[in-house]
Design a protein around this motif. Structure first.
Motif, PDB file in Angstrom:
ATOM      1  N   GLY A  65       0.870  -1.298   0.020  1.00 50.70           N
ATOM      2  CA  GLY A  65      -0.027   0.179  -0.020  1.00 50.70           C
ATOM      3  C   GLY A  65       0.854   1.243  -0.014  1.00 50.70           C
ATOM      4  N   TYR A  66       1.861   1.156   0.705  1.00 47.80           N
ATOM      5  CA  TYR A  66       2.702   2.379   0.961  1.00 47.80           C
ATOM      6  C   TYR A  66       3.623   2.474  -0.752  1.00 47.80           C
ATOM      7  CZ  TYR A  66       6.980   5.323   1.785  1.00 47.80           C
ATOM      8  OH  TYR A  66       7.983   6.308   1.627  1.00 47.80           O
ATOM      9  N   VAL A  67       3.935   1.605  -1.024  1.00 51.86           N
ATOM     10  CA  VAL A  67       4.759   1.764  -2.386  1.00 51.86           C
ATOM     11  C   VAL A  67       3.776   2.313  -3.541  1.00 51.86           C
ATOM     12  CG1 VAL A  67       5.686   0.449  -4.214  1.00 51.86           C
ATOM     13  CG2 VAL A  67       6.407   0.025  -1.798  1.00 51.86           C
ATOM     14  N   GLU A  68       2.590   1.899  -3.577  1.00 47.05           N
ATOM     15  CA  GLU A  68       1.594   1.989  -4.712  1.00 47.05           C
ATOM     16  C   GLU A  68       0.986   3.491  -4.346  1.00 47.05           C
ATOM     17  OE1 GLU A  68       1.528   1.103  -7.453  1.00 47.05           O
ATOM     18  OE2 GLU A  68       1.169  -0.706  -7.918  1.00 47.05           O
ATOM     19  N   TYR A  69       0.692   3.728  -3.243  1.00 46.11           N
ATOM     20  CA  TYR A  69      -0.263   4.964  -2.974  1.00 46.11           C
ATOM     21  C   TYR A  69       0.432   5.824  -2.206  1.00 46.11           C
ATOM     22  CZ  TYR A  69      -4.330   1.999  -4.257  1.00 46.11           C
ATOM     23  OH  TYR A  69      -5.269   1.423  -4.833  1.00 46.11           O
ATOM     24  N   ILE A  70       1.437   5.860  -1.604  1.00 49.39           N
ATOM     25  CA  ILE A  70       2.241   7.105  -0.874  1.00 49.39           C
ATOM     26  C   ILE A  70       3.565   7.260  -1.578  1.00 49.39           C
ATOM     27  CG2 ILE A  70       3.311   7.665   1.236  1.00 49.39           C
ATOM     28  CD1 ILE A  70       1.294   5.915   2.417  1.00 49.39           C
ATOM     29  N   ASN A  71       4.231   6.381  -1.921  1.00 54.67           N
ATOM     30  CA  ASN A  71       5.614   6.456  -2.615  1.00 54.67           C
ATOM     31  C   ASN A  71       5.264   7.149  -4.058  1.00 54.67           C
ATOM     32  OD1 ASN A  71       8.439   6.222  -3.539  1.00 54.67           O
ATOM     33  ND2 ASN A  71       7.807   4.455  -4.746  1.00 54.67           N
ATOM     34  N   GLN A  72       5.733   8.254  -4.488  1.00 58.20           N
ATOM     35  CA  GLN A  72       5.497   8.928  -5.767  1.00 58.20           C
ATOM     36  C   GLN A  72       6.946   9.415  -6.453  1.00 58.20           C
ATOM     37  OE1 GLN A  72       2.405   9.197  -7.216  1.00 58.20           O
ATOM     38  NE2 GLN A  72       1.563   8.158  -5.327  1.00 58.20           N
ATOM     39  N   LYS A  73       7.921   8.991  -5.639  1.00 59.39           N
ATOM     40  CA  LYS A  73       9.204   9.527  -6.328  1.00 59.39           C
ATOM     41  C   LYS A  73       9.853   8.525  -7.147  1.00 59.39           C
ATOM     42  CE  LYS A  73      10.745  11.862  -1.971  1.00 59.39           C
ATOM     43  NZ  LYS A  73      11.724  11.887  -0.922  1.00 59.39           N
TER      44      LYS A  73
END
Length: 231
Positions: free
Chosen positions: A144-152
């Protein structure tokens, strides 16, 4: 044979290590990004592993390990968190170098949502089983973090391709570990569903392990390869 698990670890890393000097991939030049990714992820999973061993969620057959223990874990189990991630990050980089075109780019986000939904469904029905609870909760939050929060930096389409390829050695290695067996599972703490001799949860355990490694590898690589601003 007491060297069985140790030999499996050597087999896992032997070819990736020998081929790390391939001129197209130059994997050895990326060791400075690989090392912190593996060490940080390994520390997290070693705590997880130690907890599971103490809770008798899994155990290790003393007939197939050399008998050296650190913090209650066999030496071979600790090496596992070095050899497997190294081999799979190597596969990841080889695929990216030799096959830059990747059709999974169109489907990776939908696939991630499908896996997240599967995690929720499994947790709803089997949250009372320790392996299920910790395994799918951890994967849910990391993915969830990689897909929805990480945008870099976006890399899931490359990750899924690597994961699919890594399933081939996974079935060989885990097949040996679970059929001999080197690792013994308490079926009261998992779903009781197996692919051959491999618990279903192990597939998602591998996914969580590799996803954290690849995320950190890409994170350190993006920072290390960032061009300095010249004023």
């Amino acid at each position: 044979m007491k060297y069985t698990y140790l030999l499996i670890n050597i087999f896992v890393i032997l070819f990736p290590l020998a081929l790390s000097f391939d001129k197209k991939v130059f994997f050895f030049k990326k060791w400075k990004f690989v090392a912190p990714a593996i060490l940080i992820t390994g520390a997290v999973f070693l705590v997880w592993d130690l907890l599971f061993t103490q809770l008798n969620i899994w155990s290790f057959n003393p007939g197939y390990i050399v008998g050296i223990y650190l913090w209650g874990l066999p030496l071979e189990e600790m090496l596992f968190f070095l050899t497997v991630p190294y081999a799979c990050i190597f596969i990841y980089e080889c695929l990216n170098a030799y096959f830059p075109k990747n059709i999974l780019g169109k489907f990776s986000f939908a696939l991630s949502n499908l896996i997240l939904g599967f995690c929720v469904a499994v947790l709803f029905f089997a949250y009372h089983r320790w392996y299920v609870l910790i395994n799918f909760t951890f994967l849910f939050f990391v993915l969830g973090y990689v897909e929805y929060i990480n945008q870099k930096f976006r890399f899931m389409y490359k990750f899924y391709r690597m994961y699919l390829v890594s399933l081939v050695p996974f079935y060989i290695v885990n097949g040996f570990l679970t059929s001999i067996p080197v690792v013994l599972y308490n079926n009261k703490e998992n779903l009781g569903v197996r692919v051959g001799t491999i618990p279903l949860e192990d597939h998602f355990y591998l996914m969580a392990l590799l996803l954290m490694n690849i995320y950190l590898f890409e994170f350190f690589k993006s920072r290390g390869e960032r061009k300095p601003i010249i004023v």
